[in-house]
Every structure is written in C-alpha cells, then in structure tokens.
Scaffold this motif. Sequence first.
Motif, short mmCIF file in Angstrom:
data_model
loop_
_atom_site.label_atom_id
_atom_site.label_comp_id
_atom_site.label_asym_id
_atom_site.label_seq_id
_atom_site.Cartn_x
_atom_site.Cartn_y
_atom_site.Cartn_z
N GLU A 92 0.47 31.29 76.64
CA GLU A 92 0.95 30.84 75.33
C GLU A 92 2.26 30.07 75.45
N ARG A 93 3.09 30.47 76.41
CA ARG A 93 4.35 29.75 76.64
C ARG A 93 4.06 28.30 77.04
N LEU A 94 3.13 28.11 77.97
CA LEU A 94 2.78 26.76 78.40
C LEU A 94 2.16 25.96 77.27
N TRP A 99 2.93 21.45 73.39
CA TRP A 99 3.03 20.82 72.08
C TRP A 99 4.43 20.31 71.79
N VAL A 100 5.44 20.93 72.36
CA VAL A 100 6.79 20.36 72.26
C VAL A 100 6.83 19.01 72.98
N MET A 101 6.24 18.94 74.17
CA MET A 101 6.21 17.69 74.91
C MET A 101 5.35 16.64 74.21
N TRP A 102 4.26 17.09 73.56
CA TRP A 102 3.43 16.17 72.78
C TRP A 102 4.26 15.54 71.67
N GLN A 103 5.05 16.36 71.01
CA GLN A 103 5.91 15.80 69.97
C GLN A 103 6.94 14.83 70.56
N ASP A 151 -2.49 29.58 61.87
CA ASP A 151 -1.41 29.51 60.88
C ASP A 151 -0.30 28.59 61.35
N PHE A 152 -0.06 28.61 62.67
CA PHE A 152 1.02 27.80 63.24
C PHE A 152 0.49 27.08 64.48
N ILE A 153 1.33 26.27 65.10
CA ILE A 153 0.85 25.38 66.17
C ILE A 153 0.21 26.14 67.31
N VAL A 154 0.82 27.24 67.74
CA VAL A 154 0.31 28.00 68.89
C VAL A 154 -0.63 29.10 68.45
N GLY A 155 -0.48 29.60 67.25
CA GLY A 155 -1.36 30.69 66.80
C GLY A 155 -0.82 31.36 65.56
N ASP A 156 -0.60 32.66 65.66
CA ASP A 156 -0.17 33.44 64.50
C ASP A 156 1.34 33.45 64.30
N ASP A 157 2.10 33.05 65.31
CA ASP A 157 3.55 33.18 65.26
C ASP A 157 4.24 31.82 65.33
N LEU A 158 5.37 31.74 64.65
CA LEU A 158 6.19 30.54 64.73
C LEU A 158 6.75 30.36 66.13
N ALA A 161 7.52 24.83 68.88
CA ALA A 161 6.59 23.72 68.65
C ALA A 161 6.52 23.39 67.16
N ASP A 162 6.51 24.41 66.31
CA ASP A 162 6.50 24.17 64.87
C ASP A 162 7.79 23.49 64.42
N PHE A 163 8.91 23.94 64.97
CA PHE A 163 10.20 23.37 64.59
C PHE A 163 10.31 21.91 65.04
N ALA A 164 9.70 21.59 66.18
CA ALA A 164 9.75 20.23 66.69
C ALA A 164 8.91 19.27 65.86
N ILE A 165 7.75 19.72 65.42
CA ILE A 165 6.78 18.84 64.79
C ILE A 165 7.00 18.69 63.28
#
Length: 205
Positions: A92-94, A99-103, A151-158, A161-165
């Motif tokens: 999940e970390r990767l 997604w941070v790098m995608w942004q 719910d969020f970019i990676v799954g259930d938790d913020l 990646a959400d903050f970046a996008i």
Amino acid sequence: MIDLYTWGTPNGRKISIMLEALRLPYQVHPVNIMEGDQFSPEFQTISPNNQIPAIIDEEGINGEPISLAESGAILIYLAEKTGEFLPDDPTERLTCLQWVMWQMGNFGPMLGQAHHFNRFAKEDVPYAKQRYQEVAKRLWNTLNRQLDGRDFIVGDDLTIADFAIYPWAMRYEWQAIELDEFPHVRDWMQRMGHIEFVQHGMQVP
C-alpha cells in the motif's frame, strides 16, 4: 514550528492541507509568484528551482533545522516525520507513492499546461488548447478508474496521494472538465471537501 513558503496554487495547497491534517504548528510566508517574489535570492536559498512551496522545519532530521522544496518531497518528509498518511503496509505504501508520483509527473504538469493555454496565454493557440484538454481528459479518466470502488486514492484511508491530487482536481473548470463525466472523481472530491482540515488548508495563504 514549521515555516511554510507558499502561494494560492494547487502545489502550495497540498502542503497546507497536510500541515492542517497533522495539526502541526506552522507559520505562513506568502511568496507572491505573480510579482516574482519566487526569484528573490533569499527564497532561492530555500527553493533552488524558485518554486513554491518550500518549508523550513526547525526540528528536522536528528533535531536539526532542514529546508526542503518540491511538494512531493515535502509530503513524503512530513508523512515519515509523523508516521501519518503514508501506509505501513509495503504494498500500500508503494501504491500511495505511485499516485503521488503520478500527480507530480502527470496530473500537475499537464493540467498546468491546460491552465496556461486556457486562461493565461497572451494569444489564442487552438492546437495547444485542444492538446492539453485531451490530455486532461485522459488523466481524469485514469483517476476515475482508480477511484471506482474506493473512498480514497489508495483505499479506505486518506493518504498523501489524496492531498497531492485534490487541489489540482479542484481547478477542473480551468481544464474544461465536466465533473459529471467522471462520477467517481466527483464523489471523491465531495468527500474531500467535507473534511474540515482540507477546507482550512485550501484557504492558505
């Protein structure tokens, strides 16, 4: 105390959202990029590429002050410093970092080009406007697929990646994007917009 050098742009708001989420004390130093403040010699010592955001953390690594630029690097630094908003599970970390790098490499730079040619170019360039609007729609489709069933970019938790996008998605009108064409992104944006610390972070400076 963290010193935040920023302006009211999507990249700047990533960090103010993160700092609000972490409940860390910080002081805002506006860098007016419309007037060229980012090119001052003083700011260049903090941000080598003359871009906001940048931070100085007086209690950095090993308790020593650290200055850091580039919004993605700052998000990762703050997540690792506090142990929040970056998953512990290696996979999940990767995924989060992907997604941070995608942004950083796609959703930000390409949408930034759409902003430029749709709103700020001194002359109308139809080819450029069409090109970057098409790229914007492709990227929004990518994001819409990722948010299908999540719910969020990676799954259930913020995560970071959400903050970046999110701040970039909030400029959808500058990208000629119709939200109803991307329902999973639209619903995610509504969820994000109801979070109090996101609301506060989006108002900085």
